[in-house]
Design an enzyme around this catalytic site. Structure first.
Site, PDB file in Angstrom:
ATOM      1  N   TYR A 137      -8.860 -28.326  25.947  1.00  0.00           N
ATOM      2  CA  TYR A 137      -8.057 -27.700  27.002  1.00  0.00           C
ATOM      3  C   TYR A 137      -8.239 -28.450  28.314  1.00  0.00           C
ATOM      4  CZ  TYR A 137      -6.496 -24.120  30.346  1.00  0.00           C
ATOM      5  OH  TYR A 137      -5.864 -23.454  31.352  1.00  0.00           O
ATOM      6  N   LYS A 188     -14.202  -3.941  26.291  1.00  0.00           N
ATOM      7  CA  LYS A 188     -15.380  -3.502  25.528  1.00  0.00           C
ATOM      8  C   LYS A 188     -15.975  -2.221  26.119  1.00  0.00           C
ATOM      9  CE  LYS A 188     -17.392  -7.577  23.290  1.00  0.00           C
ATOM     10  NZ  LYS A 188     -18.629  -8.401  23.195  1.00  0.00           N
ATOM     11  N   ARG A 210     -20.519 -17.282  37.459  1.00  0.00           N
ATOM     12  CA  ARG A 210     -19.092 -17.560  37.504  1.00  0.00           C
ATOM     13  C   ARG A 210     -18.496 -17.013  38.804  1.00  0.00           C
ATOM     14  NH1 ARG A 210     -20.464 -20.367  34.069  1.00  0.00           N
ATOM     15  NH2 ARG A 210     -19.707 -20.609  31.928  1.00  0.00           N
ATOM     16  N   ASP A 270     -23.653 -19.550  25.911  1.00  0.00           N
ATOM     17  CA  ASP A 270     -23.497 -19.206  27.322  1.00  0.00           C
ATOM     18  C   ASP A 270     -22.349 -19.966  27.967  1.00  0.00           C
ATOM     19  OD1 ASP A 270     -25.316 -17.226  28.010  1.00  0.00           O
ATOM     20  OD2 ASP A 270     -26.963 -18.623  28.312  1.00  0.00           O
TER      21      ASP A 270
END
Length: 316
Positions: A137, A188, A210, A270
């Site tokens: 990608y 979730k 992030r 991770d």
């Protein structure tokens, strides 16, 4: 752009494209061209050529792409590199051949090396190895940047590229197999709350950090840059601060109202340790994000509850 300019938003039903359409309408742009993937397959050169020849858009926001999280990138690498190369090649080339005044290409911060210095500035592109799980990608997106630069250099076009950090917002992908971390966690925790489950599993150790940008902020940034920026360098778009996955999970747990525990599965990958973008260039151009992560999460969960069947195909 004039308020009456013909503007094509490629990928208008997705997370990014839908936010751009909302922002353009909010600012009074009236002549928007939008086609679903069923009406116009951007992977098909003939269809793209025919569309551009008939509609003659003046400005193009190239937000269409095949996107996904770690699982999807890992399981479907050929699909990710093929589809993205086809989409961007067809749209960029058709834009040139049909006289588009300006094009804005949306990439991703996964273009940067896995162990790039933090925060990641635009000039670290191609200085190291990519994260293996999303390399196909990332290579496609790098090709898109270089294609815009090359058309500008050879043909004198005005094509700019932006690299948004991790995004979230309305019309995100909430599929647990193909989504990014934030919408996957929101779904979730939501389903665990409905089922009164004692815990929710989160992939990895929770330690990676992030940065998250609300999609309406991104839309505001790209419309701003389309109207004000004509430079040769691509531009990072972000908020300039990050958060650990553990902290993110706790925030989403609180927003959703889940009462159980969070269990981190350290046997799962991770991904990149940290991905924080340097937004110095963007700030220098006069733009900064307006929404905090807490505000954005609340807005998105409210939208999710209002659109849960459309979002994830589960019963309320």
């Amino acid at each position: 752009m004039e308020l009456t300019s013909k503007i094509y938003v490629a990928g208008h039903r997705g997370l990014v494209g839908s936010a751009i359409v909302r922002k353009l309408k909010e600012q009074g742009y009236k002549n928007l061209l939008c086609k679903t993937s069923q009406e116009l397959d951007l992977r098909d050169k003939n269809q793209v050529d025919q569309f551009f020849e008939q509609k003659k858009p003046e400005y193009v926001f190239l937000a269409a792409a095949r996107v996904g999280g770690i699982v999807a990138n890992n399981d479907y690498p050929a699909d990710f590199i093929r589809d993205n190369l086809q989409i961007q090649t067809n749209v960029i080339d058709a834009s040139y051949r049909n006289g588009v005044k300006k094009l804005l290409f949306l990439g991703s911060t996964c273009i940067y090396p896995k162990f790039a210095p933090q925060p990641m500035s635009e000039d670290v592109l191609l200085t190291g190895l990519l994260e293996p799980t999303n390399e196909p990608y990332a290579i496609a997106k790098i090709a898109g940047i270089k294609m815009c630069e090359s058309y500008n250099r050879q043909y004198g076009t005005n094509y700019i590229s932006v690299m948004p950090t991790n995004l979230y917002g309305f019309y995100d992908n909430f599929d647990l197999e193909t989504s990014h971390v934030l919408p996957a966690l929101m779904r979730k925790f939501h389903e665990a709350k409905l089922k009164n489950q004692p815990s929710v599993e989160v992939w990895g150790t929770g330690s990676p950090k992030r940065e998250f940008l609300y999609s309406d902020d991104l839309a505001d940034a790209v419309v701003y840059l389309m109207n004000t920026y004509n430079g040769t360098q691509f531009i990072n778009i972000g908020v300039g601060k990050d958060i650990s996955i553990k902290e993110l999970a706790e925030k989403i747990k609180d927003v959703v109202g889940f009462q159980g525990d969070i269990v981190f599965n350290s046997e799962k990958p991770d991904g990149t340790p940290r991905k924080l973008v340097d937004v110095t260039k963007l700030a220098g151009l006069g733009w900064q994000a307006a929404f905090s992560l807490d505000d954005g999460l609340s807005k998105v969960y409210k939208w999710f509850l209002d659109n849960v069947e459309e979002a994830v195909h589960i019963a309320k």
